[in-house]
Design an enzyme around this catalytic site. Structure first.
Site, PDB file in Angstrom:
ATOM      1  N   GLU A 174     -11.670  10.819   6.316  1.00  0.00           N
ATOM      2  CA  GLU A 174     -10.236  10.653   6.007  1.00  0.00           C
ATOM      3  C   GLU A 174      -9.669  11.997   5.596  1.00  0.00           C
ATOM      4  O   GLU A 174     -10.271  12.702   4.780  1.00  0.00           O
ATOM      5  CB  GLU A 174     -10.004   9.687   4.834  1.00  0.00           C
ATOM      6  CG  GLU A 174      -9.932   8.233   5.182  1.00  0.00           C
ATOM      7  CD  GLU A 174      -9.351   7.406   4.027  1.00  0.00           C
ATOM      8  OE1 GLU A 174      -8.486   7.924   3.284  1.00  0.00           O
ATOM      9  OE2 GLU A 174      -9.770   6.256   3.880  1.00  0.00           O
TER      10      GLU A 174
ATOM     11  N   ASN B 136     -14.035   0.793   1.000  1.00  0.00           N
ATOM     12  CA  ASN B 136     -13.283   2.036   1.065  1.00  0.00           C
ATOM     13  C   ASN B 136     -13.046   2.578  -0.335  1.00  0.00           C
ATOM     14  O   ASN B 136     -12.319   1.970  -1.126  1.00  0.00           O
ATOM     15  CB  ASN B 136     -11.931   1.805   1.754  1.00  0.00           C
ATOM     16  CG  ASN B 136     -11.043   3.042   1.696  1.00  0.00           C
ATOM     17  OD1 ASN B 136     -11.244   3.992   2.429  1.00  0.00           O
ATOM     18  ND2 ASN B 136     -10.066   3.042   0.781  1.00  0.00           N
ATOM     19  N   GLU B 137     -13.719   3.683  -0.679  1.00  0.00           N
ATOM     20  CA  GLU B 137     -13.444   4.512  -1.857  1.00  0.00           C
ATOM     21  C   GLU B 137     -13.787   3.883  -3.198  1.00  0.00           C
ATOM     22  O   GLU B 137     -13.389   4.406  -4.248  1.00  0.00           O
ATOM     23  CB  GLU B 137     -11.970   4.988  -1.852  1.00  0.00           C
ATOM     24  CG  GLU B 137     -11.642   5.825  -0.634  1.00  0.00           C
ATOM     25  CD  GLU B 137     -10.256   6.427  -0.611  1.00  0.00           C
ATOM     26  OE1 GLU B 137     -10.036   7.364   0.165  1.00  0.00           O
ATOM     27  OE2 GLU B 137      -9.383   5.938  -1.371  1.00  0.00           O
TER      28      GLU B 137
ATOM     29  N   TRP C 109       0.870  -1.187   0.000  1.00  0.00           N
ATOM     30  CA  TRP C 109       0.000   0.000   0.000  1.00  0.00           C
ATOM     31  C   TRP C 109       0.898   1.225   0.000  1.00  0.00           C
ATOM     32  O   TRP C 109       2.121   1.088  -0.009  1.00  0.00           O
ATOM     33  CB  TRP C 109      -0.943  -0.013   1.217  1.00  0.00           C
ATOM     34  CG  TRP C 109      -2.302   0.542   0.863  1.00  0.00           C
ATOM     35  CD1 TRP C 109      -2.754   1.818   1.078  1.00  0.00           C
ATOM     36  CD2 TRP C 109      -3.350  -0.160   0.196  1.00  0.00           C
ATOM     37  NE1 TRP C 109      -4.037   1.937   0.590  1.00  0.00           N
ATOM     38  CE2 TRP C 109      -4.428   0.754   0.040  1.00  0.00           C
ATOM     39  CE3 TRP C 109      -3.492  -1.457  -0.294  1.00  0.00           C
ATOM     40  CZ2 TRP C 109      -5.625   0.406  -0.579  1.00  0.00           C
ATOM     41  CZ3 TRP C 109      -4.682  -1.822  -0.906  1.00  0.00           C
ATOM     42  CH2 TRP C 109      -5.731  -0.889  -1.051  1.00  0.00           C
ATOM     43  N   ASP C 110       0.289   2.427   0.017  1.00  0.00           N
ATOM     44  CA  ASP C 110       1.159   3.610  -0.044  1.00  0.00           C
ATOM     45  C   ASP C 110       1.764   3.952   1.319  1.00  0.00           C
ATOM     46  O   ASP C 110       2.467   4.954   1.451  1.00  0.00           O
ATOM     47  CB  ASP C 110       0.455   4.821  -0.669  1.00  0.00           C
ATOM     48  CG  ASP C 110      -0.813   5.238   0.043  1.00  0.00           C
ATOM     49  OD1 ASP C 110      -1.146   4.636   1.077  1.00  0.00           O
ATOM     50  OD2 ASP C 110      -1.481   6.180  -0.438  1.00  0.00           O
ATOM     51  N   TRP C 111       1.509   3.125   2.316  1.00  0.00           N
ATOM     52  CA  TRP C 111       2.172   3.267   3.619  1.00  0.00           C
ATOM     53  C   TRP C 111       2.720   1.932   4.120  1.00  0.00           C
ATOM     54  O   TRP C 111       3.131   1.830   5.267  1.00  0.00           O
ATOM     55  CB  TRP C 111       1.221   3.838   4.673  1.00  0.00           C
ATOM     56  CG  TRP C 111      -0.186   3.327   4.540  1.00  0.00           C
ATOM     57  CD1 TRP C 111      -1.261   4.026   4.071  1.00  0.00           C
ATOM     58  CD2 TRP C 111      -0.675   2.007   4.821  1.00  0.00           C
ATOM     59  NE1 TRP C 111      -2.386   3.222   4.045  1.00  0.00           N
ATOM     60  CE2 TRP C 111      -2.051   1.986   4.500  1.00  0.00           C
ATOM     61  CE3 TRP C 111      -0.092   0.837   5.319  1.00  0.00           C
ATOM     62  CZ2 TRP C 111      -2.856   0.846   4.648  1.00  0.00           C
ATOM     63  CZ3 TRP C 111      -0.884  -0.297   5.454  1.00  0.00           C
ATOM     64  CH2 TRP C 111      -2.244  -0.280   5.115  1.00  0.00           C
TER      65      TRP C 111
END
Length: 879
Positions: free
Chosen positions: A554, A456-457, A190-192
C-alpha cells in the site's frame, strides 16, 4: 444454522444437472419500514436504499449531502416479505430447504409465520430446513434490525473491556462500533467512502427440494507434488443424506483434454456424508499451467464430476480447473540481515505490479458483471498483474474471481477485518469460523488467489498503539488478536487449503512476526515482509523518502475525480475547491490542503479568476500531482528489485493504494467511480510496462536503470534526448551502445553527472531543459518514453502556452485523435467528458509537433459527440 453451500468453485460457463428442482425467489418483494408507514416494492438481490431510490422516494444517495440526509434509512428496522407458489409438487420430495447466499446482515427469518432462524453475518450463506412448513402457497419474511443499532448493542454488551476504535474520525461522518458486526466494514464509512449501512438480501435466495441425497458443497484443488512431480486434483463433496439406508454409487471425474477419466465407488451414510476423491494426472500428459498476466497463458481445463447414486439419482457438475503453484519465498539475502518476501508462480519469481481493490459501489447490486469487466480490463490494460482485495470491503462475487482467472490477475485476498480490534466472544468467533470456512471453500479453486491475509493493518495497530491502549491491558488485546487470526482463521486456512500461503496481517514481517508471537515490534521493517507507506508532507519527487522494502502493498496520494464525474452529484454552488460540498466529500483529515501543499512544491497553483475554470484547473493539478508522485514512488520500487543497499532492497512488489472508487469524491484511486481513467491510471500503464527505463538523480548524478519483466535477456539501447522548454527540437541526443538487460532484473544503463550532461547540450540549465529517454531492443521491442525534470516546473524557464489543436477521425471501432502543438506541453490531458472510454495515452509530455492518440469507446459514440465533448489542457493553461 449455517450451511457452507457452494454452487461450484471457479465456474466458467458451468452447467449442472440438479437432482431435484430449484426455485429462485429473486425478483420483486415488498419492503416496509419499522412502523409500517412505508411499504413499497423492492428487488432481490438488492437493498433498502435502492428500493427507495427506484420508487422515487429518495434522490440518488450519492447526490450532494444525501449520505447525511438519508441516515434515517440505516437507523430504521426494515422488513422484506414475499408470497410465492412452489412451481413443483412438494409432496414428491423428502426434503425442502430455503437457502440464502447472502443476507445483509441482522435478520429474523419467518417462513409461513414461523421463525426458522436468524442471520448476523453478511459474509456467509444460510440454509434452513422447511420440509415440515412448506406448502403450495407460502409467505417469507425477513425482519431486519438496523446494523448501526445492533453494533451499538453488541458493544454495550461487551462490558469487560472496550474494543477500539469506538467511532471513525469525524471527517468520515460515519457510524460507530463497526467491529462488532460481520458486515462490510467500510459501509459504516471510510476515509474514501460514505456511510451507507443498508439492509437487504444481497445475493440469491432459493428453494431446493430433493430425495435420497443432495450435494451441499463441492470443492476442488489441484496440488503439485514436488517429489513425484505430478499433479493431483483433490475433490471434496459434502452431501445431505435423506435416506435412512446407506446410499451407494459411483463418482466419475473426467478432464478430457488431459486424457483423464477416473471412476470411484462411493457410499454415503447419515454420519459419513463427505466424499474425498484424488484424481491423479499422468506424468506422461503435459499440463499447461495458469500464468499471471504478462508471463504466459491463462490455460484452464474443462472438468466434469458425475455422481450416479442409488435410486436413479444423477448429479453432474462442470467447472474449469487451472493448474499453478505458488510459493511465498522468505529466505536469507546476501549482504542483508533480513529475509526476502516474494512470490514464485510455477517456480518463476514474479514482481507484483498492481493496486488495491475496494468495493466498486456502496450498493452491491449495482456491481454488475459489465462493471467488473470494465474495471478489471482496465487493470490489465495498465500492465498490472495483481490486485489486493482489501480487508474492509466484501469477499467479491464469483464473477470477479472468474474474470481474474481469465485475465491473469493475481489476487492477494484479505479476510474482512480492517483497522480495528475485534471481540472474541464465543458467538462472534463461531460466526467468523463459519464465514472463513464458507469463503475458503467458495474461493480456493481460483488460481488467481495467491495468498490469504488475515487482516488489514491490525498487527500495526497493536504494535504502534493506534488506539492508545493502557500498557497493562495490552496482553489482553494481543491474546484476542492471536485467538482470532491465528488460533481460528489460520487454523481453518491450514485445514482447508494447502495450496497457497497465509499471513496473519498486512503489513507483516512474515516468519519474523510469527517468531515474535504474531505481533512484531516493528511491522514496518524494510528487511522483512510487506510494508504500507504514506507520507503526504515530504517531497514526493525525492525518492529517498520512500522505503526500500521487500514488497510494498500500500502507498499512494489523493486526487480529485474529473469534473464530469463530480457534476452528476453536485450543483453549481458546489463547484469550488473550498465549497461546503468539497469539504464534505473529503473524508481524509486535511486531505484537500495536503494535495495543494504537495502540488505547490513543484507547480504554480491555478491562477485563473473564473471560479468554475479555477475549480477545473485545481482538479487537473491534483491529478497531475497524484500521477507524478505515484510514478516517482513506483519507479523507485521497480528499480530496487535487483539491488541491496545498506541491507535494504530486493523489492518484489508495488501495489499502490487504490485502484477504484466507491463514489464520486477525492480519493487515492486511479479509476474514478464508474471506471473513467484518472491521469494516474495512464501513468500506471507506462510505469508498469514490461520494459521500462527509470531515470533519477543521486548527489547530482543522473542515472537511468533498465527494468525488465520479460522472460529472456535482451540487447538494449537507451536513447536520451534533451529539450529546451522553448523548442520542439532536441538540443542534443545520444544513443548508448548495446547493453544486456537480463530477464526480470533492473540494471544501470546510464550514469552521468548532471553538469556534464548539460555541458554537452549547449545552452542548457536545469531550469531551461528537460530530459526524455526510451529503450529499444534488437527485436523491435520499445519501452514507453520516460522523462526526468531537472528542476521544479514552477521554476522552468522558456515554457510557453502551447496551442494544441485536434483532428478526430474514425478507424473501425476506434477514433484517432491527431494532435498538433505549437510548443512543448507538459501533462497534456485529453478529456471527452462523460463519454465512456479510454485513450491509448494521456497526461503525457508532448515534445513533438504531431502526436496521434487512439480513443477506445466503451459504448457507441460518434465523431460529432467526441468533438463537442472534447477539451485539452496542459500545464501552462492553468496560469
Amino acid at each position: 444454522m449455517h450451511l457452507y453451500l457452494l454452487t461450484l468453485l471457479a465456474l466458467s460457463g458451468a452447467g449442472c444437472v440438479v437432482a431435484g428442482p430449484s426455485h429462485s425467489l429473486r425478483g420483486s418483494w415488498w419492503v416496509s419500514n419499522g412502523n409500517g408507514s412505508l411499504e413499497l416494492p423492492g428487488t432481490v438481490p438488492g437493498c433498502v436504499h435502492s428500493a427507495l431510490y427506484q420508487r422515487g422516494l429518495i434522490q440518488d444517495p450519492y447526490y450532494r449531502f444525501n449520505d447525511l440526509n438519508y441516515r434515517w434509512i440505516s437507523l430504521d428496522n426494515w422488513t422484506y416479505s414475499t408470497e410465492f407458489k412452489i412451481p413443483f409438487n412438494i409432496r414428491e420430495w423428502q426434503k425442502v430447504k430455503l437457502i440464502f447466499d447472502g443476507v445483509d446482515t441482522v435478520a429474523e427469518i419467518q417462513f409461513n409465520n414461523v421463525t426458522i432462524g436468524k442471520t448476523d453475518n453478511m459474509f456467509t450463506g444460510y440454509s434452513f430446513d422447511i420440509t415440515d412448513l412448506v406448502r403450495d402457497a407460502n409467505s417469507l419474511k425477513l425482519r431486519f434490525q438496523s446494523a448501526v443499532q445492533y453494533a451499538e448493542l453488541q458493544n454495550k454488551a461487551h462490558t469487560r473491556y472496550p474494543v477500539p476504535p469506538a467511532c471513525p474520525p469525524k471527517e468520515q461522518k460515519g457510524e460507530c462500533h463497526v467491529n462488532f458486526i460481520r458486515k462490510e466494514q467500510c459501509s459504516f464509512s471510510w476515509d474514501w467512502g460514505p456511510s451507507f449501512p443498508s439492509q437487504g438480501i444481497w445475493k440469491d435466495v432459493r428453494i431446493e427440494a430433493y430425495n435420497i441425497s443432495h450435494l451441499n458443497h463441492l470443492t476442488f484443488l489441484p496440488i503439485y507434488d514436488n517429489t513425484s512431480q505430478e499433479w493431483t486434483v483433490e475433490i471434496e463433496a459434502s452431501f445431505d443424506v435423506v435416506s435412512s439406508k446407506p446410499v451407494g454409487g459411483q463418482a466419475i471425474v473426467a478432464i478430457p483434454k488431459l486424457q483423464t477419466q477416473q471412476t470411484y465407488n462411493i457410499e454415503l451414510q447419515q454420519r459419513q456424508r463427505t466424499v474425498k476423491l484424488l484424481v491423479k494426472i499422468s506424468k506422461e500428459i503435459a499440463v499447461e499451467p495458469w500464468w499471471p498476466r504478462g508471463h504466459g497463458n491463462q490455460t484452464g481445463y474443462n472438468m466434469t464430476i458425475h455422481f450416479v447414486l442409488d435410486g436413479g439419482l444423477s448429479i453432474e457438475k462442470s467447472a474449469k480447473v487451472y493448474f499453478r503453484t505458488v510459493q511465498l519465498v522468505e529466505e536469507p539475502i546476501k549482504d542483508s540481515p533480513g529475509l526476502s518476501f516474494y512470490f514464485k508462480i510455477n517456480g518463476l519469481p514474479i514482481f507484483l505490479k498492481g493496486s488495491n481493490w475496494i468495493p466498486a459501489d456502496s450498493f452491491q447490486e449495482k456491481v454488475t458483471p459489465e462493471l467488473l469487466q470494465l474495471l478489471l480490463q482496465s487493470v490489465v490494460d495498465a500492465n498490472m498483474n495483481t490486485l489486493r482485495v482489501w480487508g474492509g470491503g466484501v469477499y467479491e462475487q464469483d464473477e470477479f474471481y472468474e474474470l481474474c482467472n481469465e485475465l491473469g490477475i493475481m489476487v492477494w485476498q484479505d479476510f474482512m477485518f480492517a483497522c480495528a480490534l475485534y471481540p472474541t466472544e464465543q458467538s462472534f468467533m463461531e460466526s467468523v469460523r463459519a464465514e472463513v470456512t464458507y469463503q475458503i471453500r467458495r474461493l480456493k479453486s481460483h488460481p488467481s488467489i495467491i495468498i490469504w491475509s488475515g487482516n488489514n493493518e491490525n498487527e500495526v495497530a497493536l504494535s504502534v498503539d493506534w488506539f492508545h491502549i493502557n500498557p497493562s491491558d495490552l496482553k489482553t488485546y494481543i491474546d484476542d488478536y492471536v485467538t482470532l487470526y491465528v488460533s481460528n482463521i489460520r487454523e481453518i486456512v491450514l485445514q482447508e487449503d494447502k495450496s497457497r500461503p497465509f499471513i496473519a496481517s498486512s503489513p507483516t514481517n512474515g516468519v519474523k512476526t510469527m517468531a515474535e508471537g504474531w505481533v512484531s515490534k516493528d511491522p514496518y521493517s524494510n528487511l522483512y515482509g510487506d510494508v504500507h507507506f504514506y507520507d503526504y508532507l515530504s517531497d514526493c519527487w525525492d525518492w529517498k523518502v520512500f522505503p526500500k522494502a521487500r514488497l510494498v502493498s500500500e502507498y499512494g496520494y489523493q486526487s480529485w475525480p474529473s469534473f464530469s464525474t463530480l457534476e452528476k452529484v453536485s450543483s453549481k454552488e458546489d463547484w469550488s475547491y473550498s465549497s461546503h460540498f468539497s469539504l464534505h466529500r473529503q473524508h481524509h483529515g486535511d486531505g484537500n490542503d495536503e494535495m495543494l501543499q504537495q502540488a505547490q512544491l513543484h507547480f504554480t497553483l491555478p491562477q485563473r479568476t473564473d471560479p468554475l475554470r479555477k475549480f477545473k484547473d485545481t482538479i487537473y493539478l491534483t491529478q497531475v500531482m497524484q500521477a507524478q508522485c505515484v510514478k516517482s514512488e513506483t519507479e523507485f520500487y521497480m528499480r530496487s528489485r535487483s539491488e541491496v543497499v545498506n541491507g535494504e532492497g530486493r523489492t518484489m512488489g508495488a501495489l499502490y493504494w487504490q485502484l477504484n472508487d466507491i463514489w464520486q469524491a477525492p480519493s487515492w484511486a486511479s479509476l474514478e467511480y464508474g471506471g473513467k481513467w484518472k491521469m494516474l491510471h495512464y501513468f500506471a500503464r507506462r510505469f508498469f510496462a514490461p520494459l521500462l527505463p527509470v531515470g533519477f538523480e543521486d548527489r547530482g548524478v543522473f542515472y537511468v536503470y533498465g527494468v525488465s519483466d520479460l522472460h529472456r535477456d535482451y540487447n538494449t539501447r537507451l536513447t536520451v534526448r534533451v529539450y529546451t522548454w522553448s523548442s520542439l527540437k532536441p538540443v542534443c541526443s545520444l544513443v548508448t551502445s548495446h547493453a544486456v538487460l537480463k530477464a526480470g532484473e533492473a540494471t544501470i544503463l546510464y550514469k552521468k553527472p548532471v553538469p556534464k550532461l548539460l555541458e554537452r547540450c549547449k545552452g542548457c540549465t536545469r531550469e531551461t531543459c528537460v530530459v526524455s529517454f526510451h529503450l529499444s531492443t534488437d527485436s523491435d521491442l520499445f519501452s514507453p518514453t520516460n522523462y526526468h525534470f531537472l528542476s521544479s516546473l514552477k521554476d522552468a524557464k522558456g515554457l510557453v502556452k502551447a496551442n494544441i489543436t485536434v483532428n478526430i477521425s474514425q478507424k473501425g471501432d476506434l477514433f484517432v485523435f491527431d494532435l498538433k502543438t505549437s510548443a512543448i506541453a507538459p501533462f497534456v490531458w485529453l478529456d471527452v467528458g462523460s463519454i465512456p472510454g479510454r485513450f491509448s495515452d494521456n497526461g503525457f509530455l508532448m515534445t513533438k509537433k504531431m502526436h496521434s492518440v487512439l480513443f477506445h469507446p466503451w459504448k457507441l459514440t460518434s465523431k460529432r459527440e467526441l468533438q463537442q465533448a472534447f477539451s485539452v489542457t496542459s500545464l501552462t493553461d492553468i496560469y
